[in-house]
Design an enzyme around this catalytic site. Structure first.
Site, PDB file in Angstrom:
ATOM      1  CG  ASP A  37      -2.168   0.851   1.007  1.00  0.00           C
ATOM      2  OD1 ASP A  37      -3.265   0.263   0.915  1.00  0.00           O
ATOM      3  OD2 ASP A  37      -2.068   2.095   0.911  1.00  0.00           O
ATOM      4  CB  ILE A  38       0.531   4.584  -1.577  1.00  0.00           C
ATOM      5  CG1 ILE A  38       1.412   5.826  -1.717  1.00  0.00           C
ATOM      6  CG2 ILE A  38      -0.879   4.938  -1.157  1.00  0.00           C
ATOM      7  CD1 ILE A  38       0.917   6.807  -2.778  1.00  0.00           C
ATOM      8  CG  ASP A  75       2.783   5.655  -5.779  1.00  0.00           C
ATOM      9  OD1 ASP A  75       1.872   5.148  -6.449  1.00  0.00           O
ATOM     10  OD2 ASP A  75       2.957   6.888  -5.685  1.00  0.00           O
ATOM     11  CG  ASN A 102      -8.030  -3.702  -3.685  1.00  0.00           C
ATOM     12  OD1 ASN A 102      -9.239  -3.756  -3.884  1.00  0.00           O
ATOM     13  ND2 ASN A 102      -7.506  -2.992  -2.691  1.00  0.00           N
ATOM     14  CB  SER A 151     -15.820   0.229 -10.630  1.00  0.00           C
ATOM     15  OG  SER A 151     -17.016   0.937 -10.324  1.00  0.00           O
ATOM     16  CE1 TYR A 168     -12.720   4.933  -8.804  1.00  0.00           C
ATOM     17  CE2 TYR A 168     -14.761   4.433  -9.962  1.00  0.00           C
ATOM     18  CZ  TYR A 168     -13.849   4.154  -8.958  1.00  0.00           C
ATOM     19  OH  TYR A 168     -14.077   3.099  -8.112  1.00  0.00           O
ATOM     20  CE  LYS A 172     -11.811   1.515 -10.296  1.00  0.00           C
ATOM     21  NZ  LYS A 172     -10.906   0.587  -9.577  1.00  0.00           N
ATOM     22  CB  VAL A 201     -17.428  -1.694  -1.415  1.00  0.00           C
ATOM     23  CG1 VAL A 201     -17.035  -2.604  -0.266  1.00  0.00           C
ATOM     24  CG2 VAL A 201     -17.691  -2.507  -2.681  1.00  0.00           C
ATOM     25  CB  THR A 203     -14.012   0.810   1.463  1.00  0.00           C
ATOM     26  OG1 THR A 203     -14.172   1.653   0.306  1.00  0.00           O
ATOM     27  CG2 THR A 203     -14.384  -0.623   1.120  1.00  0.00           C
TER      28      THR A 203
END
Length: 270
Positions: A37-38, A75, A102, A151, A168, A172, A201, A203
């Site tokens: 993860d970044i 990254d 992901n 997505s 975005y 996707k 979702v 999150t």
């Protein structure tokens, strides 16, 4: 024997949200985890991104299942850093079998910088993730499974006219093209490639004030229905992790080149 005993899974964006849920679920199924993860902020993203503490919690949750984990900050926009993080995990855990690309951001109401950042993370970052992993999978000669996280807006045109939101949707959709080509290129090596397409979702990427404001602005500006067909407003990260766990298991051993909605009927409703 568990479904993924002896397997090693490489997961990006693993510090929280879907990535954490996927790490814990695959670990529960027997896999060792390489978590990346970044753990840093990107200027165009209007909500807080994951922190080193978030990644440390993922490590604890995975270890609580009895699985091994190697966690690295990297990254996905930096292919060399991603390669180094993956190699550290392979060096310690011995192999690679599963890749879950992901990592993603949602700078929906950002300007031109949002377009560039979301393309760099959500599309180029997915390409980098596949590219650093494929040589090891091919060299091992044991096949493998790659899941690219898209997505519902990778299958339908929903969103706003903000550059970040347009980027975005474009990113996707681009993931579907990557998935279909990689599925064909890697099939001779028995490496399966699929994409997964969640609806909203619960999150931190969705459940934050900036994203809620953006969704509210869409409702005010246009008649777009962003809801699902089934009577559920948002999915849980575990719902996506469950689908990923199935896709990477031998139960899905002949499934490749598939764009799988996990969306409570959202795409079918359009």
């Amino acid at each position: 024997m568990r479904a993924l005993d002896g397997k090693v899974a490489f997961i990006t964006g693993a510090a929280r949200g879907q990535g954490r849920a996927e790490a814990v679920r695959l670990a529960s199924d027997g896999a060792s985890i390489i978590a990346v993860d970044i753990c840093d902020q990107i200027a165009s993203v209007p909500y807080p991104l994951a922190t080193p503490d978030d990644l440390a919690l993922t490590v604890k949750l995975v270890e609580d299942t009895g699985a091994r984990i190697v966690a690295q900050q990297a990254d996905v926009r930096d292919q060399a850093a991603l390669q180094s993080a993956l190699q550290a995990g392979v060096d310690e855990l011995g192999r690679l079998d599963i890749v879950v690309a992901n990592a993603g951001i949602a700078p929906m109401q950002s300007g031109p910088e949002g377009w560039q950042d979301v393309i760099d993370v959500n599309l180029t970052g997915v390409y980098h993730t596949a590219e650093v992993a494929i040589p090891t999978l091919v060299e091992q000669g044991d096949g493998g499974s790659i899941v690219l996280t898209s997505s519902v807006v990778g299958l339908v045109g929903m969103g706003s006219d903000d550059p970040g939101a347009i980027g975005y949707v474009a990113a996707k959709h681009g993931i579907v093209g990557l998935m279909r080509l990689y599925a064909n290129l890697l099939a001779p090596h028995s490496i399966r490639v699929n994409s997964i397409h969640p609806a909203g979702v619960d999150t931190p990427m969705i459940n934050n004030e900036a994203t809620r404001q953006w969704l509210g602005s869409i409702a005010e500006k246009s008649p777009q229905d962003m809801g699902n067909a089934l009577p559920v407003q948002v999915l849980q990260p575990e719902d996506i992790a469950n689908a990923v766990a199935w896709l990477v298991s031998d139960e899905a051993r002949y499934i490749t080149g598939v764009a799988l909605p996990v969306d409570a009927g959202s795409v079918n409703k359009r």
